[in-house]
Design a protein around this motif. Structure first.
Motif, PDB file in Angstrom:
ATOM      1  N   CYS A 160      30.773   3.120 -38.870  1.00 58.21           N
ATOM      2  CA  CYS A 160      31.805   4.110 -38.575  1.00 58.21           C
ATOM      3  C   CYS A 160      32.716   4.216 -39.782  1.00 58.21           C
ATOM      4  CB  CYS A 160      32.660   3.667 -37.399  1.00 58.21           C
ATOM      5  SG  CYS A 160      31.765   3.645 -35.868  1.00 58.21           S
ATOM      6  N   HIS A 173      37.681   2.059 -37.559  1.00 59.92           N
ATOM      7  CA  HIS A 173      37.484   1.200 -36.398  1.00 59.92           C
ATOM      8  C   HIS A 173      38.596   1.462 -35.402  1.00 59.92           C
ATOM      9  CE1 HIS A 173      34.725  -1.918 -38.584  1.00 59.92           C
ATOM     10  NE2 HIS A 173      34.084  -0.837 -38.190  1.00 59.92           N
ATOM     11  N   CYS A 210      37.442   1.086 -28.965  1.00 62.17           N
ATOM     12  CA  CYS A 210      36.030   1.484 -28.988  1.00 62.17           C
ATOM     13  C   CYS A 210      35.209   0.847 -27.864  1.00 62.17           C
ATOM     14  CB  CYS A 210      35.404   1.095 -30.314  1.00 62.17           C
ATOM     15  SG  CYS A 210      33.651   1.527 -30.386  1.00 62.17           S
TER      16      CYS A 210
HETATM   17  S1  SF4 Z   1      35.332   4.914 -31.116  1.00 69.45           S
HETATM   18 FE1  SF4 Z   1      33.951   3.291 -31.835  1.00 69.45          FE
HETATM   19  S2  SF4 Z   1      32.043   4.342 -32.363  1.00 69.45           S
HETATM   20 FE2  SF4 Z   1      33.651   5.914 -32.270  1.00 69.45          FE
HETATM   21  S3  SF4 Z   1      34.422   6.050 -34.407  1.00 69.45           S
HETATM   22 FE3  SF4 Z   1      35.758   4.617 -33.311  1.00 69.45          FE
HETATM   23  S4  SF4 Z   1      34.866   2.617 -33.764  1.00 69.45           S
HETATM   24 FE4  SF4 Z   1      33.279   4.131 -34.238  1.00 69.45          FE
END
Ligand code: SF4
Ligand SMILES: *Cc1c(COP(=O)(O)O)cnc(C)c1O
Length: 338
Positions: free
Chosen positions: A116, A119, A123
């Protein structure tokens, strides 16, 4: 490929440098913002990561900034709650091998990459076993085979991680193969990149989007209007020029956007950039995220205010992902009818 000069190529690849430079620590970030070092940094795979574009949108000396709260590692993340899980949405039960998640009729989700650009502390896939489960491996061969064998699949959804951290060539490899499968009509990309790493929306990427024969939908993940900087507006305009359908999904987050004013502002700012609100998600209970939770009752009250202040097409659908369900579950306003 068109004949790009060396300088043009460097410009095209600026985003890779931005991506490398986005690793930071919470306390480094706080000191840049003129704040006391109250972050709880730990050196795991989910350490602080924020591109400079996003940092520039954070207000100086404001510990409650809605963008800062999304990315600052804090001690609250160590407070585990009984409802929390390392796989809150049941991804692993629906996993068909090689990063192929097939839960919903007609749509298949590919975990394109584990990387990504940012962070996000809330998430839901922070514990996902990415190293074992990646669809982009071997030129997407397992995913292509799976899709060929399932004629009901009409939409391929790229998720992650963030699929736009992949190089454009890798993405082209996928669409070239998908275009050969007659039952596949739509490519959908879920990405936080347009709002956090707008340099990535370069000419090469836009050419690819403009040229594919697939109907293309990009769902940007934006939680607050402050994320939409001038560079982000430019990136969204470039994406619009390619003819893709732009939608947004947000996560409802305590302290970040759990008030009607912030969400009305977000919907209107998105609309000004030709992006329509799609989903407002209730938080999935991933490990250490309880402090971001908003109750269903409060969520419904917020949505009611949106509905009375905005045209219907600017009101996102309030939903929750429930493990094992065959679609997202709308949160009904009946829960507060009295
Ligand atoms: S929510 Fe999770 S998967 Fe989506 S950009 Fe943020 S860290 Fe990455
Ligand atoms: C959310 C989701 C989809 C897409 O659902 P839509 O309602 O079509 O946006 C597909 N697969 C998985 C695993 C999902 O979580």
């Amino acid at each position: 490929m068109s004949a790009l000069t060396k300088i043009e190529l460097n410009l095209q690849n600026n985003w890779l440098k931005d991506l490398q430079e986005s690793n930071t620590s919470g306390n480094e970030l706080l000191s840049t913002l003129g704040l006391k070092d109250t972050a709880d940094d730990y050196e795991d795979a989910f350490r602080a990561k924020v591109p400079k574009e996003f940092i520039q949108q954070i207000e100086l000396r404001n510990p409650d900034d809605p963008l800062l709260l999304q990315i600052l590692p804090t001690a609250q993340e160590h407070q585990l709650h009984p409802d929390e899980s390392s796989d809150p949405v049941g991804d692993l039960d629906a996993e068909q091998g090689d990063g192929i998640i097939h839960k919903y009729t007609g749509r298949v989700l590919l975990i394109a990459t584990g990387a990504c650009a940012i962070h996000c502390r809330y998430c839901f896939r922070k514990d996902f076993p990415y190293n074992k489960l990646l669809a982009a491996r071997n030129n997407w061969s397992a995913a292509i085979k799976y899709i060929q064998q399932h004629p009901k699949i009409h939409e391929v959804i790229l998720s992650g991680g963030d699929p736009l951290t992949l190089k454009t060539d890798k993405l082209k490899q996928l669409t070239r193969q998908l275009e050969q499968i007659s039952h596949v009509k739509t490519l959908r990309i879920h990405s936080r990149i347009p709002t956090v790493l707008p340099n990535r929306i370069n000419e090469d990427l836009c050419q690819w989007l403009a040229q594919t024969k697939l109907i293309t939908v990009i769902v940007i993940h934006c939680n607050h209007a402050n994320e939409i900087s001038e560079n982000v507006q430019t990136a969204l305009a470039k994406l619009n020029e390619t003819g893709v359908q732009l939608l947004n999904q947000s996560v409802l987050l305590r302290g970040v956007n759990n008030n009607a004013e912030a969400l009305i502002d977000l919907s209107m700012t998105l609309h000004a950039n030709k992006v329509l609100p799609y989903y407002l998600h209730q938080l999935d209970s991933a490990r250490g995220t309880h402090h971001f939770t908003v109750s269903d009752k409060d969520a419904v009250l917020i949505i009611k205010k949106l509905r009375s202040n905005l045209p219907g097409y600017l009101v996102p659908q309030l939903v929750r992902e429930i493990s094992g369900e065959a679609n997202k579950t709308p949160i009904s306003s009946n829960i507060i009818s009295s």
